[in-house]
Structure formats: structure tokens, C-alpha cells
Design an enzyme around this catalytic site. Structure first.
Site, PDB file in Angstrom:
ATOM      1  N   GLU A  50      17.532 -89.575  50.984  1.00 40.71           N
ATOM      2  CA  GLU A  50      16.811 -90.485  51.887  1.00 40.71           C
ATOM      3  C   GLU A  50      16.045 -91.542  51.084  1.00 40.71           C
ATOM      4  O   GLU A  50      15.906 -92.685  51.531  1.00 40.71           O
ATOM      5  CB  GLU A  50      15.898 -89.677  52.823  1.00 40.71           C
ATOM      6  CG  GLU A  50      16.719 -88.965  53.892  1.00 40.71           C
ATOM      7  CD  GLU A  50      16.218 -87.587  54.287  1.00 40.71           C
ATOM      8  OE1 GLU A  50      15.020 -87.302  54.124  1.00 40.71           O
ATOM      9  OE2 GLU A  50      17.054 -86.786  54.756  1.00 40.71           O
TER      10      GLU A  50
ATOM     11  N   LYS B 246      10.203 -82.969  54.510  1.00 40.58           N
ATOM     12  CA  LYS B 246      10.325 -84.396  54.847  1.00 40.58           C
ATOM     13  C   LYS B 246       9.035 -84.854  55.549  1.00 40.58           C
ATOM     14  O   LYS B 246       7.953 -84.407  55.160  1.00 40.58           O
ATOM     15  CB  LYS B 246      11.570 -84.643  55.701  1.00 40.58           C
ATOM     16  CG  LYS B 246      12.806 -83.964  55.114  1.00 40.58           C
ATOM     17  CD  LYS B 246      14.085 -84.415  55.728  1.00 40.58           C
ATOM     18  CE  LYS B 246      15.220 -83.536  55.230  1.00 40.58           C
ATOM     19  NZ  LYS B 246      16.522 -84.128  55.385  1.00 40.58           N
TER      20      LYS B 246
ATOM     21  N   HIS C 185      15.996 -88.109  46.103  1.00 42.92           N
ATOM     22  CA  HIS C 185      16.530 -87.523  47.334  1.00 42.92           C
ATOM     23  C   HIS C 185      17.361 -88.582  48.059  1.00 42.92           C
ATOM     24  O   HIS C 185      17.045 -89.773  47.997  1.00 42.92           O
ATOM     25  CB  HIS C 185      15.377 -87.038  48.215  1.00 42.92           C
ATOM     26  CG  HIS C 185      15.858 -86.276  49.415  1.00 42.92           C
ATOM     27  ND1 HIS C 185      16.286 -86.912  50.564  1.00 42.92           N
ATOM     28  CD2 HIS C 185      16.015 -84.948  49.641  1.00 42.92           C
ATOM     29  CE1 HIS C 185      16.670 -85.998  51.436  1.00 42.92           C
ATOM     30  NE2 HIS C 185      16.521 -84.796  50.905  1.00 42.92           N
TER      31      HIS C 185
ATOM     32  N   GLY D 118      21.196 -82.991  56.984  1.00 41.05           N
ATOM     33  CA  GLY D 118      20.689 -83.180  58.343  1.00 41.05           C
ATOM     34  C   GLY D 118      21.780 -83.380  59.376  1.00 41.05           C
ATOM     35  O   GLY D 118      21.515 -83.795  60.500  1.00 41.05           O
TER      36      GLY D 118
ATOM     37  N   SER E 257      22.320 -79.008  55.063  1.00 44.36           N
ATOM     38  CA  SER E 257      22.495 -78.142  56.233  1.00 44.36           C
ATOM     39  C   SER E 257      22.582 -76.660  55.880  1.00 44.36           C
ATOM     40  O   SER E 257      23.381 -75.916  56.467  1.00 44.36           O
ATOM     41  CB  SER E 257      23.710 -78.593  57.053  1.00 44.36           C
ATOM     42  OG  SER E 257      23.492 -79.909  57.543  1.00 44.36           O
TER      43      SER E 257
ATOM     44  N   ASN F 118      12.179 -78.593  51.776  1.00 47.18           N
ATOM     45  CA  ASN F 118      11.721 -79.988  51.837  1.00 47.18           C
ATOM     46  C   ASN F 118      11.386 -80.290  53.296  1.00 47.18           C
ATOM     47  O   ASN F 118      12.277 -80.385  54.127  1.00 47.18           O
ATOM     48  CB  ASN F 118      12.848 -80.906  51.329  1.00 47.18           C
ATOM     49  CG  ASN F 118      12.560 -82.373  51.602  1.00 47.18           C
ATOM     50  OD1 ASN F 118      11.408 -82.766  51.810  1.00 47.18           O
ATOM     51  ND2 ASN F 118      13.613 -83.194  51.586  1.00 47.18           N
TER      52      ASN F 118
ATOM     53  N   GLU G 149      23.338 -82.562  46.530  1.00 49.89           N
ATOM     54  CA  GLU G 149      23.188 -82.700  47.982  1.00 49.89           C
ATOM     55  C   GLU G 149      24.144 -83.776  48.488  1.00 49.89           C
ATOM     56  O   GLU G 149      23.807 -84.975  48.450  1.00 49.89           O
ATOM     57  CB  GLU G 149      21.758 -83.112  48.322  1.00 49.89           C
ATOM     58  CG  GLU G 149      20.729 -82.091  47.902  1.00 49.89           C
ATOM     59  CD  GLU G 149      19.482 -82.206  48.769  1.00 49.89           C
ATOM     60  OE1 GLU G 149      19.194 -81.259  49.498  1.00 49.89           O
ATOM     61  OE2 GLU G 149      18.831 -83.263  48.729  1.00 49.89           O
TER      62      GLU G 149
END
Ligand code: PEP
Length: 259
Positions: free
Chosen positions: A101, A13, A99, A182, A222, A11, A176
């Protein structure tokens, strides 16, 4: 229709524009011995560039493309959005939905993820539904409650559940944990396995044994070249969803080789 395991998904982003995307495949090292099912989710504007780059590098059959988000409607007055039919026409086969985010930066709700999965399936694309708990929820021992609620927000729909349970519509899940995305903090293989096992049991309950066991469950948070192998060996971890480490073709290739 089943998706082969192991799955390695990247991904990007909001990184890599059309030119970088076109050049990226030149740095990929996916030899004939690689069996992983590889997916890449570039920004929508870079999809055509990546597609062209994969074709020139002879990798168009080895790397499958997806988009990071779609709107729930197929068309209309939704400035700035893209739809699932457009993504399909541009060559995407997969769509990330929910996701962290999208959920926690853009405020998407469980209801939004339901509508988006419905749109994705309507267009013949494959959703990769992302679920995961925040740090406070883990500390309060609420991991299962949160991730099963996020899964049920989608599989609670009779239409979606029967479509997926029939085996005609492939479906992927990504666990996740929000605190691992991140941040450089990775779940231990045991923590990942425990969450995946809970998701697997729930999938079997909702979709029946054969389809419930066939849904790949990816771990994300990560993942790097040096921890990907041990995570992918953990029970019930069928692959990885990689953010930051998928931006570098060499590092991403090493993760693919670890699968
Ligand atoms: C992600 O974006 O899904 C992700 C897991 O990011 P990172 O690998 O950078 O934690």
C-alpha cells in the site's frame, strides 16, 4: 542477532484506535506452549494503548511492537510524518518498509524503501522489508525479476548489506503478492515457496550462507486462521504477515497457535 522462527506478524493498517488497541490483548490467547515470535503493527497513535494493554495482560514480553511506516529523516519539517527515533522512543522495535500500500497507493519507490531501511537501521530498529509482484507481473512471468529487484534496491547499498551481513542488524523479509493482499485470494503454498526460495537464494548470495539463511521470510496475502497452518508448513515460509485477520484477537490467536 537472529529473529526466532516462526514469526506471526499482524498489520492493523488504519484500524483500531488507542482504546481498541488497549483492549485487544484481553482477547489474545497465547498460551505457554506457543513458540511463535509475535509482532503487531498498530497505527502509530495506538502504539501506547497497545503497549499498556499488553502490560496489563502480562503479554508485554510475548508480543513485540512495530510501526507501519517511518520517514527517512530523523526529524524536520515533514508535517504528518513520524521518524524512526520517535518510533523507537515509543516502544517500537520493528518497522514495515515498502508495504504494497505504501508502494502502490502512496507511490513509494525502490529509492524510498532504501532510504527508509537506512533510517530504521540507524535507529537500531529492525526492518521488515515487503516485496511482491502485481497480478500483471505474475501473469507476465516476472515474479522473480520484480521481487529480486525490490530486494536489491535495499541490499545493493554497501552500507546496509555489510551491516546486515555482519549479523549485528536483524532483517526480515515479507513476500506479499499484491494481488493477494486484502482480496481473499491467497497464493498456494507452492507459489509462496517458489518465491521464497528465489528470495532465499538471493539472500545467501548477497549476505553469505549463515546470515542469508537466518533471515526470516514471511508470507502475506489473505492469510486466515484456516489457511495459516498449511502456508507456514510450506518450505522456506518462516511465518506470516497478516492484515485483515489480525484485527480480531481470537482469529489472530488461532493463527499464532497454528505456527
Ligand atoms: C497486509 O496488509 O500485509 C496483508 C497481507 O493484508 P491481508 O492479510 O488483509 O491480505
Amino acid at each position: 542477532m537472529t529473529v526466532p522462527r516462526k514469526v506471526v506478524a499482524g498489520n492493523w493498517k488504519m484500524n483500531h484506535g488507542p482504546e481498541e488497541a488497549r483492549e485487544f490483548p484481553l482477547g489474545l490467547n497465547i498460551g505457554d506452549n506457543v513458540t511463535a515470535h509475535v509482532l503487531l503493527f498498530p497505527p502509530a497513535l495506538a502504539l501506547a494503548g497497545l503497549r499498556a494493554g499488553l502490560e496489563s495482560a502480562g503479554l508485554a514480553q510475548r508480543v513485540h511492537l512495530g510501526v507501519q511506516n517511518v520517514h527517512a529523516e530523523d526529524s524536520g519539517a515533514f508535517t504528518g510524518e513520524i521518524s524512526a527515533p520517535m518510533a523507537a522512543a515509543a516502544g517500537a522495535r520493528y518497522v514495515l518498509v515498502g508495504h504494497s500500500e505504501r508502494r502502490h497507493v502512496f507511490g513509494e519507490t525502490d529509492g524510498d524503501t532504501l532510504q527508509k531501511v537506512a533510517a530504521v537501521l540507524r535507529s537500531g530498529l529492525t526492518p521488515v522489508l515487503c516485496v511482491g509482484e502485481k497480478l500483471g507481473e505474475r501473469e507476465a512471468d516476472r515474479v522473480e525479476e520484480v521481487i529480486l529487484r525490490q530486494l536489491d534496491a535495499v541490499l545493493g547499498s554497501d552500507t546496509i548489506r555489510s551491516k546486515v551481513a555482519s549479523g549485528d542488524a536483524p532483517f526480515l523479509l515479507a513476500y506479499e503478492p499484491v494481488w493477494a493482499i486484502g482480496t481473499g485470494r491467497t497464493a498456494t503454498p507452492d507459489d509462496a515457496s517458489a518465491a521464497h526460495q528465489a528470495l532465499r537464494n538471493h539472500l545467501v548470495e548477497r549476505l553469505g550462507s549463515s546470515v542469508g539463511r537466518a533471515v526470516p521470510i514471511l508470507y502475506g496475502g489473505s492469510v486466515k486462521p484456516d489457511n495459516a497452518g498449511e502456508l507456514m508448513e510450506a518450505p522456506e515460509v518462516d511465518g506470516v504477515l497478516v492484515g485483515g485477520a489480525s484485527l480480531d484477537p481470537d482469529g489472530f490467536s488461532r493463527i499464532i497457535q497454528a505456527a
